[in-house]
Design an enzyme around this catalytic site. Structure first.
Site, mmCIF file in Angstrom:
data_model
loop_
_atom_site.group_PDB
_atom_site.id
_atom_site.type_symbol
_atom_site.label_atom_id
_atom_site.label_comp_id
_atom_site.label_asym_id
_atom_site.label_seq_id
_atom_site.Cartn_x
_atom_site.Cartn_y
_atom_site.Cartn_z
ATOM 1 N N ARG A 156 -4.991 -67.146 56.900
ATOM 2 C CA ARG A 156 -4.964 -65.699 57.088
ATOM 3 C C ARG A 156 -6.080 -65.051 56.300
ATOM 4 O O ARG A 156 -6.157 -65.214 55.079
ATOM 5 C CB ARG A 156 -3.605 -65.153 56.648
ATOM 6 C CG ARG A 156 -3.437 -63.703 57.017
ATOM 7 C CD ARG A 156 -2.023 -63.346 57.303
ATOM 8 N NE ARG A 156 -1.175 -63.456 56.126
ATOM 9 C CZ ARG A 156 -0.148 -62.656 55.889
ATOM 10 N NH1 ARG A 156 0.141 -61.703 56.736
ATOM 11 N NH2 ARG A 156 0.597 -62.819 54.839
ATOM 12 N N THR A 215 -8.507 -58.812 56.680
ATOM 13 C CA THR A 215 -8.016 -58.331 57.990
ATOM 14 C C THR A 215 -6.573 -58.761 58.252
ATOM 15 O O THR A 215 -5.926 -58.242 59.157
ATOM 16 C CB THR A 215 -8.887 -58.903 59.119
ATOM 17 O OG1 THR A 215 -8.709 -60.337 59.132
ATOM 18 C CG2 THR A 215 -10.362 -58.595 58.915
ATOM 19 N N ASP A 242 9.198 -71.652 51.641
ATOM 20 C CA ASP A 242 7.912 -72.078 52.207
ATOM 21 C C ASP A 242 8.041 -73.522 52.702
ATOM 22 O O ASP A 242 8.189 -74.454 51.902
ATOM 23 C CB ASP A 242 6.811 -71.964 51.151
ATOM 24 C CG ASP A 242 5.436 -72.223 51.752
ATOM 25 O OD1 ASP A 242 4.607 -71.309 51.732
ATOM 26 O OD2 ASP A 242 5.207 -73.354 52.256
ATOM 27 N N ASP A 293 5.491 -76.080 51.285
ATOM 28 C CA ASP A 293 5.770 -76.418 49.882
ATOM 29 C C ASP A 293 6.985 -77.330 49.781
ATOM 30 O O ASP A 293 7.011 -78.244 48.950
ATOM 31 C CB ASP A 293 6.021 -75.145 49.067
ATOM 32 C CG ASP A 293 4.730 -74.472 48.657
ATOM 33 O OD1 ASP A 293 3.666 -75.124 48.754
ATOM 34 O OD2 ASP A 293 4.770 -73.302 48.248
HETATM 35 N N1 URA Z 1 6.201 -69.691 56.354
HETATM 36 C C1 URA Z 1 7.126 -70.395 55.672
HETATM 37 O O1 URA Z 1 6.893 -71.557 55.321
HETATM 38 N N2 URA Z 1 8.307 -69.813 55.395
HETATM 39 C C2 URA Z 1 8.611 -68.558 55.771
HETATM 40 O O2 URA Z 1 9.727 -68.089 55.498
HETATM 41 C C3 URA Z 1 7.633 -67.825 56.483
HETATM 42 C C4 URA Z 1 6.431 -68.425 56.763
#
Ligand code: URA
Length: 211
Positions: free
Chosen positions: A104, A108, A200, A203
């Protein structure tokens, strides 16, 4: 009507609950993601085309069903898509594989492609794009846009968890692409994470979360 399929099979739902728990280890999270992806692939590929071929059993000849057409392509959105890809390949080992990497742009906030590698002959192929979290939908929209340019026969999108905002954004741009997910959660929070979600996904797969 844009298609949203929530796979409510008890095994899928049970495994997803284990994955959501914050104390689930990366090791267990990866194993569960692979297992859940196997089960989801079983549903997502239910409409694969079949042809009848003559074979010989030890007893006689018969016409028997085989998967028809060119090999399926699974496109993994880096980096978390790899967890689902493993499960897809366990069920469809002959599938071709593509990867797309997007980040990302901090100014922008739009997705920028940094990696794209897919099989050369996409024409007439069926594609499943995989990414565990359909959150804002921005990267999913960009990934599918890019893949559509290569001329596949069909495209489906498979996510473990989806947010209503992501589904709406995705189908605004790609009403022809069916979404398959194990859960449609409540919402996105102000940081763009799915609530209740599972955190995430990248992660949690790779054990890279800050302590
Ligand atoms: N990406 C992720 O890994 N978890 C989320 O909750 C949103 C985007």
């Amino acid at each position: 009507m844009p298609e949203l399929n929530v796979i409510d099979h008890p095994l899928v739902q049970h495994k997803l609950t284990l994955m959501r728990k914050k104390d689930t280890s990366s090791n267990a999270f990866r194993r569960l993601l692979r297992e859940i992806s196997v089960l989801m692939t079983y549903e997502v590929t239910r409409d694969m085309p079949i042809a009848m071929r003559e074979i010989e059993t030890p007893i006689c000849t018969m016409k028997a069903p085989v998967i028809d057409g060119k090999k399926l392509v699974c496109v993994s959105v880096l980096r978390a898509g790899g967890g689902i890809l493993e499960g897809v390949l366990e069920v469809v080992p002959s599938a071709r594989v593509g990867h797309i990497g997007l980040y990302r742009d901090p100014k922008t906030l739009q997705p920028v492609e940094y990696y794209f590698r897919i099989p050369p002959d996409m024409h007439d192929r069926d594609v499943i794009v995989v990414d565990p979290m359909l959150a804002t939908g921005n990267s999913a929209v960009a990934a599918v846009e890019r893949i559509k340019k290569t001329g596949p026969r069909t495209v489906k999108f498979m996510a473990l968890v989806a947010a209503p905002e992501g589904v709406a954004e995705f189908h605004k741009h790609h009403p022809d692409v069916a979404i398959w997910t194990a859960a449609l959660d409540e919402k996105l929070n102000e940081k763009g994470y799915i609530v209740p979600g599972l955190g995430d996904a990248g992660d949690r797969i790779f054990g890279t979360q800050a302590k």
